[in-house]
Motif scaffolding. Structure first.
Motif, mmCIF file in Angstrom:
data_model
loop_
_atom_site.group_PDB
_atom_site.id
_atom_site.type_symbol
_atom_site.label_atom_id
_atom_site.label_comp_id
_atom_site.label_asym_id
_atom_site.label_seq_id
_atom_site.Cartn_x
_atom_site.Cartn_y
_atom_site.Cartn_z
ATOM 1 N N UNK A 119 49.776 -2.889 -38.258
ATOM 2 C CA UNK A 119 49.150 -3.246 -36.995
ATOM 3 C C UNK A 119 47.676 -3.541 -37.248
ATOM 4 N N UNK A 120 47.224 -4.683 -36.804
ATOM 5 C CA UNK A 120 45.821 -5.037 -36.946
ATOM 6 C C UNK A 120 45.018 -4.488 -35.758
ATOM 7 N N UNK A 121 43.692 -4.536 -35.883
ATOM 8 C CA UNK A 121 42.823 -3.920 -34.885
ATOM 9 C C UNK A 121 41.769 -4.906 -34.401
ATOM 10 N N UNK A 122 41.750 -5.138 -33.089
ATOM 11 C CA UNK A 122 40.669 -5.847 -32.412
ATOM 12 C C UNK A 122 39.765 -4.820 -31.733
ATOM 13 N N UNK A 123 38.474 -5.098 -31.668
ATOM 14 C CA UNK A 123 37.578 -4.294 -30.846
ATOM 15 C C UNK A 123 36.843 -5.207 -29.880
ATOM 16 N N UNK A 159 29.422 -7.483 -38.676
ATOM 17 C CA UNK A 159 29.691 -7.079 -40.064
ATOM 18 C C UNK A 159 29.964 -5.569 -40.153
ATOM 19 N N UNK A 160 29.275 -4.787 -39.348
ATOM 20 C CA UNK A 160 29.469 -3.334 -39.366
ATOM 21 C C UNK A 160 30.931 -2.988 -39.106
ATOM 22 N N UNK A 161 31.508 -3.598 -38.086
ATOM 23 C CA UNK A 161 32.906 -3.282 -37.748
ATOM 24 C C UNK A 161 33.884 -3.981 -38.689
ATOM 25 N N UNK A 162 33.590 -5.210 -39.087
ATOM 26 C CA UNK A 162 34.470 -5.895 -40.034
ATOM 27 C C UNK A 162 34.532 -5.142 -41.356
ATOM 28 N N UNK A 164 39.881 -6.255 -37.685
ATOM 29 C CA UNK A 164 40.448 -7.582 -37.966
ATOM 30 C C UNK A 164 39.994 -8.659 -37.000
ATOM 31 N N UNK A 165 39.570 -8.255 -35.785
ATOM 32 C CA UNK A 165 39.211 -9.260 -34.796
ATOM 33 C C UNK A 165 38.385 -8.680 -33.672
#
Length: 553
Positions: free
Chosen positions: A101-105, A202-205, A210-211
């Motif tokens: 499962x990928x993660x978007x914020x 960039x901090x979250x990536x 993922x998005x």
């Protein structure tokens, strides 16, 4: 820190993904404080995996005073301590990636909170200072500057301007906030803002995200040249197609997103984004261009009535729009800002949802059976479409809007700052029911931050897992089947009766939805799944079926 090596190189995973929106404060509470949290999400990763989704999208989890449900952000590179820590976030991302499962914020770039360090600095600094230049400050009109700089309204109240008290104790300048006063707008003409948000991305990536879902993507750039023009309404029909509105959908906003795309492309696979851009439909493809965010929300079905003609037109139109940007369309029926679609479809056409909520859901009476059957049918229809589908937590349980929240329990600034004439969005943000019993039906060990209704046990995960034909079981079967059937991003319309929406997807499988009152014949083949029971082999009213001439392994 979570290192994202998850399916490296798969740059197009998002094009036909099923994304599950989590409103963190209402998903699962792990520490009995009444608020859902990051460890709570991690604890339910097996549930999300069983559902079959491709990604989760987390609404804001940043430090916040909750003046607007977390969309008033104190610190863009941290976790609200009530919701967990950065280590908890890393654990959640690792658990999601382990479950494929990928993660978007959610990223909230139009405004910060009034508790953000930069806004505190701006209040302490003098007019014309670099600190104030990060936001939008103006002198007032009138002899003593007592009149706001313009007549602009706020989404949450009568004015978009608030006057501050200067460091010397005197009344001073005004600052702009298109939303609540606790949400001062950034000045996106300032290069410092541009660079700082790239640092945040960039901090979250770098932590494995993922998005990004980009909040109010259309409002960042503003024309603040004097004299400020009159703007008395934010209605979309007032937004011109030439990008000249002073506040929304300006052409120069796209320069920002071209810069973001360069950041996204630093990663493998490239990070992805979807714009929340409430703009005229003809303008949406710009946000979804490959050199910008890549995808934009299509909200057209949120306001569409239960009508075969309207659904057909909306689908055809949005597939065309997506082709203009070479993106894929997005299909949405519910989210954290609108009345749940099981409720919308159970009320008469053209009902005023605000008035209905103000009546505590009593007038007009909600037709539960009609609402749920249409909601299931509509979801199965959009799941059959090419493009990505965004579902909102709880819709897989068939949840209805909670309409009878007492005035004292309402939290939405629409209610608190709008003269208490609109209840707002709390009814779709009530914490989920996981079990049939307990002080908060398994959401936590104590009461939940918004009260849950007495009818929740019949929609709890525990109950639906024991029921044949439950909405939860339908969602699981439908999403897993959709994954097996996935093909090229095309469809072929099949001529049908006026109250039927019928199309065929690559591989020769059909989706048929009956919007009428009479049962209709199905094409020859095997019925793989239907949103409700068939009637003597026919498709009843308010029902969708997927049919194929070939078996699916």
């Amino acid at each position: 820190m979570a290192e994202n090596t998850f399916l490296a190189g798969d740059a197009n995973w998002w094009r036909q993904a099923v994304v599950y929106q989590i409103y963190p404060r209402s998903f699962k509470d792990s520490n009995a404080d009444g608020l859902g949290d990051i460890p709570g999400i991690t604890s339910k990763m097996a549930y999300l995996s069983h559902l079959g989704i491709d990604a989760v999208w987390l609404s804001p989890f940043y430090p916040s005073a909750l003046a607007d449900g977390g969309y008033d952000v104190d610190d863009y590179r941290n976790i609200d301590p009530r919701l967990g820590t950065l280590a908890d976030f890393d654990d959640m991302v690792d658990a999601a990636h382990s479950a494929d499962i990928r993660v978007f914020v959610d990223i909230v770039p139009n405004h910060s909170s009034n508790r953000h360090a930069w806004f505190k600095d701006a209040l302490a600094a003098a007019p014309g200072s670099p600190e104030r230049a990060r936001y939008i400050f103006r002198d007032g009109k009138g002899v003593m500057g007592e009149i706001p700089p313009s007549d602009w309204p706020s989404h949450f109240g009568p004015t978009a301007w608030t006057r501050i008290t200067e460091a010397d104790g005197e009344l001073g300048q005004w600052y702009l906030h298109l939303f609540a006063p606790e949400q001062p707008d950034f000045n996106w003409d300032n290069p410092e803002i541009i660079e700082d948000f790239k640092t945040t991305l960039r901090f979250w990536a770098d932590r494995g995200v993922d998005g990004f879902r980009v909040d109010v993507a259309h409002a960042l750039k503003k024309d603040m040249s004097e004299p400020l023009p009159s703007v008395t309404s934010f209605a979309m029909e007032n937004i011109p197609l030439d990008g000249s509105n002073p506040l929304f959908d300006r052409d120069d906003v796209h320069e920002i997103y071209r810069g973001w795309r360069k950041v996204f492309n630093e990663y493998d696979p490239p990070r992805v984004a979807v714009a929340e851009a409430w703009v005229p439909a003809e303008r949406r493809p710009q946000y979804a261009r490959a050199d910008e965010l890549g995808q934009a929300f299509n909200f057209d079905l949120l306001g569409a009535p239960w009508s075969a003609k309207k659904f057909h037109h909306t689908i055809e139109f949005n597939i065309h729009l997506a082709s203009k940007s070479k993106s894929s369309s997005t299909w949405v029926l519910s989210n954290h800002d609108v009345v749940r679609h099981a409720t919308r479809y159970g009320l008469p056409k053209k009902v005023d949802f605000d008035k209905w909520l103000m009546s505590d859901g009593k007038v007009p009476e909600l037709d539960l059976q009609q609402g749920l059957s249409r909601a299931r049918a509509a979801t199965m229809l959009i799941m059959a479409l090419p493009g990505s589908t965004y579902i909102y937590q709880g819709e897989e349980l068939g949840l209805f809007e909670v309409a009878n929240i007492h005035d004292a329990d309402l939290q939405d600034p629409m209610w608190l700052r709008g003269g208490k004439t609109r209840k707002g969005r709390d009814g779709c943000r009530v914490p989920l029911p996981w079990t049939k019993a307990g002080s908060s039906f398994g959401f936590g060990e104590g009461p939940s931050h918004l009260p849950q209704p007495a009818w929740f046990p019949a929609y709890a995960v525990e109950f639906e897992e024991s029921q044949s034909g439950s909405t939860l079981k339908m969602y699981r079967e439908m999403i897993h089947l959709r994954t097996q059937l996935q093909g090229a991003e095309t469809l072929e319309w099949v001529h049908s009766r006026s109250k039927v929406v019928h199309f065929m997807r690559p591989g020769g499988w059909h989706s048929i939805t009956n919007f009428g009152k009479k049962a209709v014949k199905l094409p020859a083949g095997n019925v793989m799944i239907s949103s409700g029971p068939l009637l003597d082999g026919k498709l009843p009213a308010n029902t969708t079926a997927w049919v194929t001439e070939h078996g699916v392994e």
